[in-house]
Structures are given as C-alpha cells and as structure tokens.
Write a protein that holds these residues in place. Structure first.
Motif, PDB file in Angstrom:
ATOM      1  N   PHE A 126       8.584  -7.553  10.456  1.00  0.00           N
ATOM      2  CA  PHE A 126       9.138  -7.925   9.152  1.00  0.00           C
ATOM      3  C   PHE A 126      10.412  -7.107   8.897  1.00  0.00           C
ATOM      4  CE2 PHE A 126       4.419  -8.362   8.512  1.00  0.00           C
ATOM      5  CZ  PHE A 126       4.398  -9.750   8.577  1.00  0.00           C
ATOM      6  N   GLY A 127      11.521  -7.553   9.502  1.00  0.00           N
ATOM      7  CA  GLY A 127      12.801  -6.870   9.306  1.00  0.00           C
ATOM      8  C   GLY A 127      12.795  -5.434   9.784  1.00  0.00           C
ATOM      9  N   GLY A 128      12.263  -5.215  10.981  1.00  0.00           N
ATOM     10  CA  GLY A 128      12.197  -3.864  11.537  1.00  0.00           C
ATOM     11  C   GLY A 128      10.905  -3.130  11.213  1.00  0.00           C
ATOM     12  N   MET A 129      10.098  -3.647  10.313  1.00  0.00           N
ATOM     13  CA  MET A 129       8.808  -3.038   9.956  1.00  0.00           C
ATOM     14  C   MET A 129       7.710  -3.763  10.738  1.00  0.00           C
ATOM     15  SD  MET A 129       7.164  -2.635   6.165  1.00  0.00           S
ATOM     16  CE  MET A 129       7.492  -4.365   5.816  1.00  0.00           C
ATOM     17  N   CYS A 173      -0.895 -10.238  -2.451  1.00  0.00           N
ATOM     18  CA  CYS A 173      -0.429  -9.658  -1.190  1.00  0.00           C
ATOM     19  C   CYS A 173       0.762  -8.713  -1.428  1.00  0.00           C
ATOM     20  CB  CYS A 173      -0.028 -10.756  -0.205  1.00  0.00           C
ATOM     21  SG  CYS A 173      -1.409 -11.706   0.453  1.00  0.00           S
ATOM     22  N   ILE A 174       1.733  -9.174  -2.219  1.00  0.00           N
ATOM     23  CA  ILE A 174       2.931  -8.360  -2.510  1.00  0.00           C
ATOM     24  C   ILE A 174       2.536  -7.077  -3.235  1.00  0.00           C
ATOM     25  CG2 ILE A 174       5.083  -8.320  -3.842  1.00  0.00           C
ATOM     26  CD1 ILE A 174       5.225 -11.410  -3.330  1.00  0.00           C
ATOM     27  N   LYS A 175       1.587  -7.188  -4.147  1.00  0.00           N
ATOM     28  CA  LYS A 175       1.146  -6.044  -4.944  1.00  0.00           C
ATOM     29  C   LYS A 175       0.399  -5.011  -4.094  1.00  0.00           C
ATOM     30  CE  LYS A 175      -1.706  -4.985  -8.999  1.00  0.00           C
ATOM     31  NZ  LYS A 175      -2.636  -5.562 -10.014  1.00  0.00           N
ATOM     32  N   GLU A 176      -0.415  -5.475  -3.145  1.00  0.00           N
ATOM     33  CA  GLU A 176      -1.285  -4.583  -2.364  1.00  0.00           C
ATOM     34  C   GLU A 176      -0.682  -4.155  -1.022  1.00  0.00           C
ATOM     35  OE1 GLU A 176      -3.994  -3.455  -3.547  1.00  0.00           O
ATOM     36  OE2 GLU A 176      -4.360  -4.792  -5.254  1.00  0.00           O
ATOM     37  N   PHE A 177       0.493  -4.659  -0.651  1.00  0.00           N
ATOM     38  CA  PHE A 177       1.013  -4.435   0.704  1.00  0.00           C
ATOM     39  C   PHE A 177       1.343  -2.960   0.983  1.00  0.00           C
ATOM     40  CE2 PHE A 177       4.333  -4.432   4.001  1.00  0.00           C
ATOM     41  CZ  PHE A 177       3.632  -5.074   5.015  1.00  0.00           C
ATOM     42  N   ASP A 178       1.892  -2.247   0.023  1.00  0.00           N
ATOM     43  CA  ASP A 178       2.265  -0.837   0.246  1.00  0.00           C
ATOM     44  C   ASP A 178       1.047   0.018   0.595  1.00  0.00           C
ATOM     45  OD1 ASP A 178       4.921  -1.364  -0.197  1.00  0.00           O
ATOM     46  OD2 ASP A 178       4.876  -0.828  -2.325  1.00  0.00           O
ATOM     47  N   LEU A 179      -0.056  -0.214  -0.130  1.00  0.00           N
ATOM     48  CA  LEU A 179      -1.294   0.530   0.159  1.00  0.00           C
ATOM     49  C   LEU A 179      -1.816   0.152   1.543  1.00  0.00           C
ATOM     50  CD1 LEU A 179      -3.591   2.397  -0.719  1.00  0.00           C
ATOM     51  CD2 LEU A 179      -4.687   0.427  -1.826  1.00  0.00           C
ATOM     52  N   PHE A 180      -1.753  -1.136   1.866  1.00  0.00           N
ATOM     53  CA  PHE A 180      -2.182  -1.588   3.200  1.00  0.00           C
ATOM     54  C   PHE A 180      -1.349  -0.926   4.290  1.00  0.00           C
ATOM     55  CE2 PHE A 180      -0.861  -4.539   6.608  1.00  0.00           C
ATOM     56  CZ  PHE A 180      -2.030  -4.572   7.337  1.00  0.00           C
ATOM     57  N   LEU A 181      -0.048  -0.798   4.060  1.00  0.00           N
ATOM     58  CA  LEU A 181       0.843  -0.213   5.055  1.00  0.00           C
ATOM     59  C   LEU A 181       0.481   1.249   5.338  1.00  0.00           C
ATOM     60  CD1 LEU A 181       3.130  -1.564   6.590  1.00  0.00           C
ATOM     61  CD2 LEU A 181       4.760  -0.492   5.018  1.00  0.00           C
TER      62      LEU A 181
END
Length: 483
Positions: A420-423, A452-460
């Motif tokens: 995802f854009g280098g991630m 998904c957008i809200k929880e993605f940082d924690l998932f990462l």
C-alpha cells in the motif's frame, strides 16, 4: 430446545477375561452393523427398480418430489424404525451380549450412513472389516450400557473407571447428569485399551491452574483467515499468524517404509492371490494369509497414525482456547476443504515440458486438519452461547479487497505481501483484518470500509509485533512470506 452436552472420556481398568468378553461384543456389533448395511442396499436396489421410483427420479426438484421420495422410502422400508424392526430377531439372538438399546443404536448408525447415499452426499457405505468396530453406545443411563458409582455396567460386566484424585475437571464433570454411555476401544502399541465415554448434560466445567481460570472468553471482534496449513487471526488485542497443529510429527518416510514392508510380506505369503504382472486376481475368494511380522508392522503403522491424531487434536484445542481469549464475535470465510483434497482435472506441462503433478492439498489437509480446527472452535463457542459467523467467500473476496481505494485486485498465490504505497502488509493477516471488520448482518457479504480505516493503525502495530516475532522463529512456512 435440546440442552447442550459434552463428552468425558475415562479409561477402564479391565481384567483379561473382561477384555475377551468386550472383544466378543464388539465383533457381534460389527456383524449386526454390516447386516443392516447389507439389508439397506437390498431394499434400495429394489426401490430403484420400481417404475414409481424411476418416474419420481425424472421429476423436477421440489417439495412434491421430496414428498413422493419419502413415501417410497416408507414403502420399501428405508426408514430408521424399519431397520430397528429388522434388528429385533438379532437383538433376541444376541441378548446375552448386546442389549436392545445398543442394537438399535447400531441400526441408527447404519441408516444415518446410508442416508447420505440416498441423498447423493456419498457414493457408497463401506462394510466394517474385522477389528474396525471401535465403539458401541446406548440410549440412556437407565438400561443397557450404564455408568453407576464410578463403574461401567453392561450385561454382567462391572468395570471400574480410572479417575485420578487430582483430576479436578473429571470430578466437576461427574456432577452433571449422564445422558448415555459409549464404550470405546483403541489400539495402542499393539493392544486394545478400553474407555467409557460419558455424554454429560450441560457445558464443560472450566479448567483451573495456579493463576486462576485457564479458559476465558474475551470481548471484541475477531477475524480468522484459514489456510491449508496456517491460520491468520486479527483482533484488537493482537494478531496471530501460526502453523496449524505445529507439533504434528512428520512420519511420512516411516509410514512409506512400513507400507513397503507390509506389501512385500503380503505378496510373499499370498502368491496365489496375485497375477504375474503383480496385480490382484479378480474373483479369487481364497483367504488371505498374514505373517506375525505383518501383524507387527500393521500395529506400528496404526500407532504412528494414532500419535499424529492425538497431537493434532491437542494442538487444535490449545489454539481454540487461545482464540477464545481474544473476543466473542468471530468471522471466518467459508471454504470447501473437500474440493481442495481432489486431484486437479487439468493436464498441464511446466516450462521444462514435463507434466505437472495433479495432486493438490490432500496430504497437507490430512496432517493439519483445518476443518477439524474450525469444528473445535465452533464447539467451544457454542458452550458459551456464541457462534462462528461464516462469511460468503465469493462475494466478500477478502484476499482481493483494498480498503484504501475500495477496489478488488486478483493476486497470484505466490504473492504473500500487499503493498500500500510502500507500506507492506502480510496477505493473510490483512485478510483476517478485513474479516474482523465485516458488516455484522445476516447476509455477511460486505466489509465495513469505515471501520477498516478507523482500526487500521492499531492493526498495523499488532502486525509489526507479530512479524518481528516470526522472524526470530527457526521454523516457518513459505506461505507466511518470510522465506
């Protein structure tokens, strides 16, 4: 509504004369079961030859056709109760060894197996060979096979069960009502060991250790991406990417060598059963002769499979308990593991011009048993009044979805990372994350993009921890994307 139940397995402390009696009863049970299967085949073939059946068979599928089939089944004796009636003379003949309830349960087992043939879910029902009958059960704990005062009582036999003084789980479980008892035997190191399986009413008692409860149910949503040999899990607490049944020992080489020895021994002892080209003679009804060496090899073969089976089951139970602590709402994609076991129909060549193997995931599925793991998890969830929510794979397409731009991109199985854009994010863990954020409705066909957008940082964050821990492990699978 039927109350939930669970099974407590207790080993029996048998004497040699009791083992001889039990062996005799298991053999009688095998013959009764085979007689039921044979009778069902006769009745089914007779029904198939009738003009009415052939007429109904050509009808369009629907309620009317089903009603007519049910009438035909009753007319030709293809019902559970008609098989019970067929067993009545046998129950009377073997009344000193097999009680009527155990006999009826054998008829029910045969009918339930044959029912799959009638419904087109199976091709045939196999007769049980000598030694293949491993369990006999009753209908209640009032007559027939019973559990009374820590003893198994059955037709003149009274056998004590082994309950360790420190086995808190067993003592707590025995406080529940015994619905019925199942006699079971298992070949361990060349000899039969006997067990009483008590089917108890209620839910299993919690297991305790020094720090408190062992198994606790968490709170939150959990997504599970199941593969043929690995499982990826995503929750708010953590992410998991693990090998299914990691302690299963690879006995393939040993099993292969034992099978070769068994085949050589069988051919040496039975030259009259084989043609010159090595194939088995058709129509030869002479008895097979097996040496003592063959018997020892067969026991070794069975023991290797038994060990693998027990280790696999224990690993699945442990993993299920680990997942229960993560949440109380579980999502998983539906998958046809039977379809993955089948050989490929396509005949293809590789770049070198040789034919590709048609074998697929049969051996892997046998060793890792992903379907068994899901069944184990589903059973444990049911004890707590929860369910495993099965997502529509064809419509959700979690492996293709990108929640950033709301697009679907088909990827080859060899591509284990999403960029995802280098991630970079591991493919299976990302699928589990998407499943965790499903729109929780009856259809289960849509991913909640906003969640998904809200929880993605924690998932990462959880994803980074998981992958860094996996990098330290000496043994990982190629499908994890670390090799």
């Amino acid at each position: 509504m039927a109350k939930s139940s669970y099974v407590l397995t207790l080993r029996l402390k048998t004497e040699p004369f009791q083992e001889d009696t039990l062996d005799k009863r298991f053999e009688i049970s095998r013959k009764m079961y085979n007689a039921c299967v044979n009778e069902l085949y006769k009745r089914y073939r007779t029904m198939q030859q009738s003009k009415k059946y052939q007429k109904v068979q050509k009808m369009k599928k629907g309620k009317e056709r089903n009603v007519l089939f049910a009438e035909l089944n009753t007319q030709f004796g293809l019902t559970e109760y008609s098989i019970h009636a067929f067993l009545t003379p046998m129950n009377q003949r073997f009344s000193t060894n097999i009680d009527s309830q155990a006999g009826q349960k054998l008829g029910t087992r045969a009918f339930q197996a044959f029912k799959k043939v009638m419904l087109g879910e199976a091709k045939k029902v196999y007769f049980k060979r000598y030694g293949e009958m491993t369990s006999v059960e009753g209908k209640s704990n009032k007559t027939g096979i019973r559990f009374v005062e820590n003893r198994l009582v059955w037709k003149g036999l009274s056998i004590p069960v082994i309950i360790r003084h420190r086995d808190v789980y067993a003592h707590l479980a025995l406080q529940d009502r015994v619905k019925y008892v199942r006699m079971k035997r298992e070949m361990i190191k060349g000899r039969y060991v006997y067990y009483a399986q008590l089917v108890l009413e209620g839910v299993p008692p919690p297991s305790y250790h020094s720090n408190g409860l062992k198994q606790q149910v968490g709170v939150g949503r959990v997504g599970i991406d199941i593969g043929t040999s690995t499982v990826a899990v995503s929750s708010k607490k953590e992410t998991i990417l693990a090998i299914l049944a990691p302690n299963v020992v690879d006995y393939e080489r040993k099993i292969y060598l034992i099978q070769r020895k068994m085949d050589r021994s069988k051919r040496a002892m039975n030259p009259h059963k084989f043609n010159v080209n090595g194939t088995i003679k058709k129509g030869n009804k002479e008895k097979w002769v097996f040496s003592k060496r063959y018997g020892k090899l067969r026991n070794e073969y069975r023991e290797l499979h038994r060990k693998n089976r027990m280790i696999r089951q224990q690993d699945h139970e442990t993993m299920s308990n680990q997942l229960l602590a993560l949440g109380d709402t579980f999502f998983v994609e539906t998958m046809s593991f039977k379809g993955l076991q089948k050989r490929s129909k396509k005949t293809e060549k590789n770049g070198e011009g040789t034919f590709k193997r048609k074998k697929r995931f049969g051996r892997t599925l046998s060793n890792r048993a992903p379907s068994m793991f899901l069944s184990c998890l589903e059973r444990k969830l049911a004890y707590h009044g929860l369910e495993l929510k099965k997502v529509n794979t064809a419509k959700v397409k979690a492996s293709q979805y990108n929640h950033f731009d709301h697009t679907y991109t088909k990827k080859p199985l060899t591509k284990r990372w999403n960029d995802f854009g280098g991630m970079k994010v591991q493919r299976d863990l990302y699928s589990a994350f998407l499943l965790m954020n499903m729109v929780d409705d009856k259809k289960l066909e849509k991913i909640d993009r906003e969640r998904c957008i809200k929880e993605f940082d924690l998932f990462l964050e959880n994803h980074k921890k998981t992958m860094s821990e996996l990098q330290k492990q000496p043994h990982t699978f190629k499908s994890m994307g670390l090799k």
